[in-house]
Design a protein around this motif. Structure first.
Motif, PDB file in Angstrom:
ATOM      1  N   HIS A 193      -1.527   0.669  30.448  1.00 33.75           N
ATOM      2  CA  HIS A 193      -1.110   0.085  31.727  1.00 33.75           C
ATOM      3  C   HIS A 193       0.298   0.552  32.109  1.00 33.75           C
ATOM      4  O   HIS A 193       0.561   0.892  33.263  1.00 33.75           O
ATOM      5  N   THR A 194       1.182   0.586  31.135  1.00 30.46           N
ATOM      6  CA  THR A 194       2.560   0.988  31.416  1.00 30.46           C
ATOM      7  C   THR A 194       2.622   2.448  31.856  1.00 30.46           C
ATOM      8  O   THR A 194       3.283   2.776  32.841  1.00 30.46           O
TER       9      THR A 194
ATOM     10  N   LYS B 136       0.284   4.094  33.201  1.00 32.08           N
ATOM     11  CA  LYS B 136      -0.340   4.146  34.524  1.00 32.08           C
ATOM     12  C   LYS B 136       0.677   3.808  35.611  1.00 32.08           C
ATOM     13  O   LYS B 136       0.793   4.510  36.615  1.00 32.08           O
ATOM     14  N   GLY B 137       1.411   2.739  35.404  1.00 30.34           N
ATOM     15  CA  GLY B 137       2.406   2.316  36.388  1.00 30.34           C
ATOM     16  C   GLY B 137       3.465   3.381  36.617  1.00 30.34           C
ATOM     17  O   GLY B 137       3.836   3.684  37.752  1.00 30.34           O
ATOM     18  N   MET B 138       3.912   3.989  35.537  1.00 33.30           N
ATOM     19  CA  MET B 138       4.954   5.007  35.654  1.00 33.30           C
ATOM     20  C   MET B 138       4.397   6.254  36.343  1.00 33.30           C
ATOM     21  O   MET B 138       5.044   6.842  37.200  1.00 33.30           O
TER      22      MET B 138
ATOM     23  N   SER C  14       1.907   6.479  38.402  1.00 28.72           N
ATOM     24  CA  SER C  14       1.653   6.289  39.832  1.00 28.72           C
ATOM     25  C   SER C  14       2.963   6.354  40.600  1.00 28.72           C
ATOM     26  O   SER C  14       3.018   6.855  41.719  1.00 28.72           O
ATOM     27  N   THR C  15       4.051   5.900  39.985  1.00 24.39           N
ATOM     28  CA  THR C  15       5.359   6.003  40.628  1.00 24.39           C
ATOM     29  C   THR C  15       5.772   7.459  40.769  1.00 24.39           C
ATOM     30  O   THR C  15       6.349   7.869  41.769  1.00 24.39           O
ATOM     31  N   MET C  16       5.472   8.259  39.748  1.00 22.48           N
ATOM     32  CA  MET C  16       5.817   9.673  39.793  1.00 22.48           C
ATOM     33  C   MET C  16       4.836  10.467  40.653  1.00 22.48           C
ATOM     34  O   MET C  16       5.063  11.642  40.927  1.00 22.48           O
TER      35      MET C  16
ATOM     36  N   ALA D 169       8.933  -1.342  30.754  1.00 24.14           N
ATOM     37  CA  ALA D 169       9.214   0.091  30.817  1.00 24.14           C
ATOM     38  C   ALA D 169      10.591   0.315  31.421  1.00 24.14           C
ATOM     39  O   ALA D 169      10.845  -0.071  32.555  1.00 24.14           O
TER      40      ALA D 169
ATOM     41  N   PHE E  17      11.769   2.976  32.398  1.00 25.12           N
ATOM     42  CA  PHE E  17      11.596   3.854  33.558  1.00 25.12           C
ATOM     43  C   PHE E  17      11.395   3.027  34.825  1.00 25.12           C
ATOM     44  O   PHE E  17      12.035   3.254  35.856  1.00 25.12           O
ATOM     45  N   MET E  18      10.493   2.034  34.765  1.00 22.85           N
ATOM     46  CA  MET E  18      10.213   1.227  35.951  1.00 22.85           C
ATOM     47  C   MET E  18      11.441   0.403  36.358  1.00 22.85           C
ATOM     48  O   MET E  18      11.712   0.220  37.532  1.00 22.85           O
TER      49      MET E  18
ATOM     50  N   LYS F  23       3.168  -1.786  42.594  1.00 20.75           N
ATOM     51  CA  LYS F  23       3.491  -0.451  42.071  1.00 20.75           C
ATOM     52  C   LYS F  23       2.451   0.526  42.585  1.00 20.75           C
ATOM     53  O   LYS F  23       1.277   0.166  42.583  1.00 20.75           O
ATOM     54  N   PRO F  24       2.730   1.769  42.910  1.00 20.78           N
ATOM     55  CA  PRO F  24       4.081   2.325  43.010  1.00 20.78           C
ATOM     56  C   PRO F  24       4.848   1.717  44.182  1.00 20.78           C
ATOM     57  O   PRO F  24       4.257   1.432  45.222  1.00 20.78           O
TER      58      PRO F  24
END
Lengths: 518, 126
Positions: A46-47, A49-51, A53-55, B14, B16-17, B108-109
C-alpha cells in the motif's frame, strides 16, 4: 524539493519496502496465516502504491494494487497463501524492484497479473529474476538518523568555538592555555571522526536478509532442503565495505547450496538430517568484522582438488602426495579449480572461489577456508570496519617512509643475514617452520640501496591470498591510524593507489600487499 | 488557529509522502510550523505535546492505524481538526472516520489545489 530529490527519496524508501516484502513473504512461508505478517506486507504494498501514484509511475501502482488485493483477500479468508501463490508474489515483488530502480523500464504487466490470479498455470512472458544483490548499489544514498546528524553539527559547532579560543589564547601568548585548548580540539576531532564514520555505517542485517531469498531460490531449483540460520549480531559496517562484499557472500552461499550440501536422500544415507544447515554469522573482533559461512555438507573433496591441481599443473603429483590436509583445501583459492563435477546452472557462472577471494582481499579483507570431510565447510571473511581510516605500520625503505596495512601483517622480525638461504634461486627464510620467500622492497621499488651485507635484516612478514612473504625493509616506526587518500588515476602507479599525510605534513604512499606480492 | 501561525501535524509512515505533503503545505503557505509522526501511536503523542491546529492522518500505518489514532486524538480533544489521507479505493474508510470525528479527507496522489481548499476550509471552521 526538486523532482530528482523526490525520485531519490522514492527509490530508497520503496526499495526498503520491497526488501521488507521479501522478508515477510519468507516468514509467511513458515507461518502462512500470521495476521501480523499479512498486515505488514499489505501495508508495504500500500505504501509503495501511494508513493508510486504520487510520482506518476502507473505500472508500479497497478502491480502494488494487485498485490495489496491478494493480501486483503487472504486476510478476509477469501484466498489462501499457497506455495504457488507465494512464488507468483515473489516474481511480482522482483518485478516491482526492477520497476522502482529503473525509471525507464517498460514492462507488460499482463502476464504477471495473470500469474498472480492463476499461480498454478504456466504463463509466458515472465522474466525470471536475475540473481544478483545489486539492489545495494542501485541507490548511492544512505538514510541517516537525525540524531547522528545533530551530533555531527554539534561537534562542528564546538570545534568552531575551540578554534576561536585558540586564536584568542595565541594572542595572549600563554603556552599552557594553548595546550589546554589543543587537547580539547583533538578530543573534538576524534569525536568528529567517529561520528562521521558512524554515518557511513549500515546494518549488516540489511544485506543478510536479502540472502534468505537467494538460498530459497537456489535450494528450490536444486531440490535440496536448506535451513539458513543468520545472525548479524546487530553489527554495522561501512557502506562501501558492505557493497563490496555482498556479491562475494552471495556467491559463497550459492556455492554452499549447490556444491556444499548434499541432496536429501544422500544426507539421510549418511545419517544426517534431511535438511542441510548453513550458518551465516557475523561478529566484531577488534577493528575487524568477521563473517563466517558454515555448512554441514560433505566438505571439500581433498583428493579431487589435488587431482585437479596436478592436472592444471599447479602442483606436481609428488607435491600433492606430501601436501597437508589444510594446504590441500587452500588449493581451491587458485583460479580454475572449481571441483564440482559439472558446471551447474546455479553457481557455475565462471566465477570461482579465486575471484570471490580477490574481491574480499581488494577491500583489505582476509579469507580463511576450513573443511572436514563429511562434516562441512567453513569460510571465514575478516574485514576492516572502515576503508577510509585504517591501522597502518610506518615502515622505512631506502630512507623513505611507507605505510603497510596492519591487517596484512603476520609478524615483524630481525634476523641475521646468515639465516637467509637460497631455494630455487630465491632468497627465503624460515618462520615458525614455514618457508617464506623474501622480497627486497628497495629493489622492487627501484630505489637506491645503501646497505651493508653483514647487518641484521629487518623483515615484515605479510600474508595475502594464503601466501606469506617477507618484506625486507630498513626499519619500522609505529602503528597508527592512517587516513586514506585515494590517488588520482594520473598519480597512481601499478603498485600504489593510496597515500596518506603523516603528522609532520609529509606524504607517504600506502602499500597494497597483494600488488606487491604479485 | 493560534496567534503565532498555523501548526500542522503530518502523519504518514512513508517519509516520502510526508515530504511531498510538507512541501505542498509550505508552498501554499498553509503552515508556519510542521510536526511529523510516522505511526498512529506517535501521532497521538505528538498531538498531546504540540497541540497542532490541524492533523493530516494517513490510514495504513504500523503500530496503530489512522482510524485508531483519530479516535485517540478525539479522546484527548474532540475539537481537533483531523483530515484523513486516503487512496481512491479506501473511500469506505472515510465514512468510519467521519463518524469518529474526522473533518474531511484528501486523496493520494495529492492535488495541490484541492489540498489547499480542504485544509483552508477546515482551518477556518471552529
Amino acid at each position: 524539493m526538486s523532482e530528482s530529490n523526490y525520485r531519490e527519496m522514492y527509490v530508497s524508501e520503496a526499495l526498503e519496502h520491497v526488501e521488507m516484502m521479501n522478508q515477510t513473504l519468507l516468514k509467511l512461508e513458515e507461518k502462512p496465516s500470521d495476521r501480523g505478517f499479512l498486515d505488514e506486507i499489505f501495508r508495504s504494498a500500500h505504501t509503495i502504491k501511494g508513493m508510486a501514484s504520487t510520482m506518476g509511475y502507473d505500472e508500479t501502482r497497478e502491480l502494488c494494487k494487485n498485490i495489496e488485493n491478494i493480501f486483503d483477500n487472504i486476510r478476509n479468508g477469501a484466498d489462501k497463501l499457497t506455495h504457488h501463490l507465494t512464488s507468483a508474489i515473489f516474481t511480482s515483488v522482483d518485478l516491482l524492484q526492477r520497476l522502482i530502480s529503473d525509471e525507464k523500464l517498460k514492462v507488460d504487466l499482463t502476464p504477471y497479473l495473470k500469474k498472480l490470479e492463476n499461480p498454478e498455470e504456466d504463463v509466458e512472458g515472465i522474466e525470471s529474476r536475475e540473481d544478483t544483490a545489486s539492489t545495494a548499489s542501485v541507490s548511492t544514498t544512505i538514510r541517516v538518523k537525525m540524531t547522528d546528524l545533530d551530533s555531527l553539527v554539534n561537534l562542528v559547532g564546538e570545534l568552531l568555538i575551540s578554534k576561536m579560543r585558540l586564536e584568542q589564547t595565541i594572542q595572549n601568548e600563554s603556552l599552557d592555555e594553548v595546550k589546554t585548548v589543543l587537547q580539547e580540539v583533538s578530543r573534538l576531532i576524534t569525536d568528529l571522526q567517529y561520528q562521521s564514520m558512524n554515518i557511513r555505517l549500515v546494518p549488516l542485517d540489511q544485506v543478510f536478509s536479502r540472502f534468505s531469498r537467494t538460498v530459497r531460490d537456489t535450494s528450490q531449483k536444486l531440490a535440496k532442503k536448506v535451513n539458513l540460520e543468520m545472525n548479524a549480531s546487530g553489527i554495522e559496517l561501512d557502506r562501501s565495505v558492505l557493497d563490496s562484499i555482498t556479491d562475494p557472500l552471495l556467491h559463497i552461499l550459492r556455492n554452499c547450496v549447490d556444491h556444499g550440501l548434499e541432496f536429501p536422500d544422500e544426507r539421510i544415507k549418511n545419517g544426517k538430517s534431511e535438511t542441510g544447515t548453513i550458518k551465516l554469522t557475523a561478529a566484531r573482533k577488534g577493528e575487524n568484522i568477521v563473517i563466517s559461512i558454515a555448512d554441514d555438507g560433505h566438505g571439500i573433496n581433498e583428493e579431487r582438488v589435488k587431482a585437479k591441481a596436478v592436472e592444471n599443473g599447479l602442483i606436481t603429483a609428488d607435491e600433492a602426495e606430501k601436501m597437508s590436509h589444510d594446504d590441500a583445501i587452500q588449493l581451491i583459492r587458485s583460479a580454475g579449480l572449481s571441483t564440482a563435477k559439472e558446471v551447474t546452472d546455479v553457481s557455475g557462472r565462471g566465477v570461482g572461489m579465486d575471484v570471490v577471494i580477490s574481491q574480499v582481499e581488494a577491500q583489505g579483507g582476509i579469507v580463511k577456508i576450513t573443511s572436514q570431510k563429511g562434516q562441512g565447510t567453513t569460510i571465514v571473511l575478516s574485514l576492516p570496519l572502515s576503508l577510509s581510516i585504517i591501522r597502518g605500520l610506518l615502515i622505512v625503505v631506502a630512507g623513505q617512509r611507507f605505510v603497510l596495512p596492519v591487517s596484512s601483517i603476520v609478524s615483524t622480525l630481525q634476523i641475521s643475514p646468515k639465516d637467509v638461504f637460497s631455494l630455487h634461486g630465491t632468497d627465503v627464510i624460515k618462520v615458525q617452520g614455514k618457508i617464506v620467500p623474501l622480497i627486497k622492497l628497495d629493489i622492487l621499488l627501484e630505489m637506491d640501496v645503501i646497505k651493508q651485507d653483514d647487518e641484521d635484516l629487518t623483515i615484515v612478514v605479510v600474508e595475502q591470498e594464503g601466501k606469506q612473504r617477507g618484506f625486507v625493509i630498513d626499519s619500522f616506526e609505529r602503528n597508527q591510524d592512517i587516513v586514506i587518500k585515494k590517488l588520482d588515476k594520473s598519480d597512481s602507479s601499478d603498485l600504489f593507489s593510496n597515500a596518506t599525510i603523516l603528522p609532520d605534513g609529509k606524504v607517504a604512499l600506502v602499500m597494497d600487499p597483494s600488488l606487491l606480492i604479485n | 488557529m493560534s496567534e503565532n501561525g498555523t501548526k500542522i501535524l503530518v502523519v504518514d509512515d512513508a517519509s516520502f509522502m510526508r515530504t511531498v505533503l510538507k512541501d505542498i503545505l509550505k508552498s501554499n503557505g498553509l503552515a508556519t510550523e510542521i510536526i511529523e509522526a510516522a505511526d498512529g501511536v506517535e501521532a497521538v503523542r505528538q498531538f498531546i505535546t504540540h497541540r497542532p491546529d490541524l492533523i493530516t492522518m494517513d490510514v495504513n500505518m504500523p503500530k496503530a492505524d489512522g482510524l485508531q489514532a483519530l479516535k485517540g486524538i478525539m479522546k484527548v480533544d474532540h475539537t481537533a481538526r483531523v483530515i484523513m489521507v486516503t487512496s481512491v479505493e479506501q473511500k469506505h474508510i472515510i465514512q468510519d472516520a467521519m463518524k469518529s470525528g474526522a473533518r474531511d479527507y484528501i486523496i493520494k496522489p495529492f492535488d495541490k489545489g484541492s489540498v489547499g481548499l480542504v485544509l483552508n476550509k477546515a482551518l477556518r471552521a471552529k
